[in-house]
Enzyme design. Sequence first.
Site, PDB file in Angstrom:
ATOM      1  CG  ASP A 184      -0.145   1.120  -4.260  1.00  0.00           C
ATOM      2  OD1 ASP A 184      -0.207   1.529  -3.086  1.00  0.00           O
ATOM      3  OD2 ASP A 184      -1.081   1.224  -5.067  1.00  0.00           O
ATOM      4  CE1 TYR A 240      -9.700   2.928   8.269  1.00  0.00           C
ATOM      5  CE2 TYR A 240     -10.394   4.351  10.071  1.00  0.00           C
ATOM      6  CZ  TYR A 240      -9.414   3.895   9.214  1.00  0.00           C
ATOM      7  OH  TYR A 240      -8.135   4.406   9.307  1.00  0.00           O
ATOM      8  N   GLY A 255       0.846  -1.197   0.000  1.00  0.00           N
ATOM      9  CA  GLY A 255       0.000   0.000   0.000  1.00  0.00           C
ATOM     10  C   GLY A 255       0.877   1.240   0.000  1.00  0.00           C
ATOM     11  CE  LYS A 292      -7.305   1.055  10.319  1.00  0.00           C
ATOM     12  NZ  LYS A 292      -6.163   0.483   9.572  1.00  0.00           N
ATOM     13  CG  ASP A 325      -5.070  -7.455  -5.301  1.00  0.00           C
ATOM     14  OD1 ASP A 325      -5.158  -6.986  -4.150  1.00  0.00           O
ATOM     15  OD2 ASP A 325      -6.045  -7.888  -5.952  1.00  0.00           O
ATOM     16  N   GLY A 353      -0.168   5.208  -1.117  1.00  0.00           N
ATOM     17  CA  GLY A 353      -1.161   6.039  -0.430  1.00  0.00           C
ATOM     18  C   GLY A 353      -0.555   7.218   0.306  1.00  0.00           C
ATOM     19  CD  GLN A 354      -2.733  11.303   4.523  1.00  0.00           C
ATOM     20  OE1 GLN A 354      -3.496  10.466   4.985  1.00  0.00           O
ATOM     21  NE2 GLN A 354      -2.660  12.532   4.995  1.00  0.00           N
TER      22      GLN A 354
HETATM   23  C1  AKB Z   1     -10.178   8.500   8.485  1.00  0.00           C
HETATM   24  O1  AKB Z   1     -10.592   9.654   8.626  1.00  0.00           O
HETATM   25  O2  AKB Z   1     -10.886   7.559   8.129  1.00  0.00           O
HETATM   26  C2  AKB Z   1      -8.727   8.234   8.806  1.00  0.00           C
HETATM   27  C3  AKB Z   1      -8.541   7.830  10.223  1.00  0.00           C
HETATM   28  C4  AKB Z   1      -8.714   8.807  11.295  1.00  0.00           C
HETATM   29  O3  AKB Z   1      -8.235   6.701  10.487  1.00  0.00           O
HETATM   30  N1  AKB Z   1      -7.941   9.383   8.510  1.00  0.00           N
END
Ligand code: AKB
Length: 312
Positions: free
Chosen positions: A34, A137, A8, A141, A48, A11-12
Amino acid sequence: MKKILIVGAGGQIGSELTTHLRGIYGQHNVIAADIHGDREDNDFVQLDALDAEAVAKTVRENKIDTIFNLVALLSATGEANPQKAWRVNMGALMNALEIAREYNCAVFTPSSIGAFGPDAPKDKTPQDTPMHPTTIYGVCKVTGELLSNYYHQRFGVDTRSVRLPGVISSQALPGGGTTDYAVEIFYAALKGEKFVCPVPHDRFMDMIYMPDVLNAMVQLMEADPSRLKHRNGYNVASMSFSPEIICAEIRKHIPSLEMVYEIDPVKDAISEGWPNLMDDSVARAEWDWAPKWGLSEMTTDMLEVLGKRLGK
Ligand code: AKB
């Protein structure tokens, strides 16, 4: 860390981590991977992250000892397609952990403030507290933290992680996150455009500047393992602000910056459940975490570095 793979890497965080690690460990000792390819970089592999054999082959052929797994759909994008977010976020992590088990690698995976939910204290959010996120998300995590600890306890894989605040950086734009506004406002300010803010004026969130992120990653991965009790993942904090505060700070340099609000209901709901500022005393105690960048220094530096990049 001697031979590193960043999955990855486009990315940022990955794009700046690649340069940072190559500066410390040597160009050829940091392989960037990537899904998006086409780079003039002999130490880049297009793959991938969900293709376990492709990742394993890269690890094997390059004798990798440390994997940075940065693959993730962020919080707002995740809500648009939760099934895909689970498949990508957990698939990439599971592959990294399994390959690390087989080839004896250490694994770093970023966790996030998104791992917390509305029942966690918002101010000085403790290291150990209820974690009931309301986004896919965040669910990924929390699961990722548990899974990484499981791989450490069960298989002895050296897994480590930090819970990142919103990351502010000048090289690559974030995409699909709830904290992205804190980067986008700098672009608007420098381009002389009106900034349309998607979260409420008084919504505080944890934020961090990229140089502190890069230091945290290296410092944690180089830390003496006998000191690490928490491993996945450590709260790291450096600054907290709301849209009206960051706007006022930028206006000290660019008084003409105009900001209006068009609240995005998804980002509003997500950010409402996140910490204002985490308590990072455990990271300070276990691996000497100490951030260097606060709001005003970050703002001055961002405007200078990004301004140069944008030719302003
Ligand atoms: C998001 O905003 O989804 C991310 C994070 C805080 O994990 N930047």
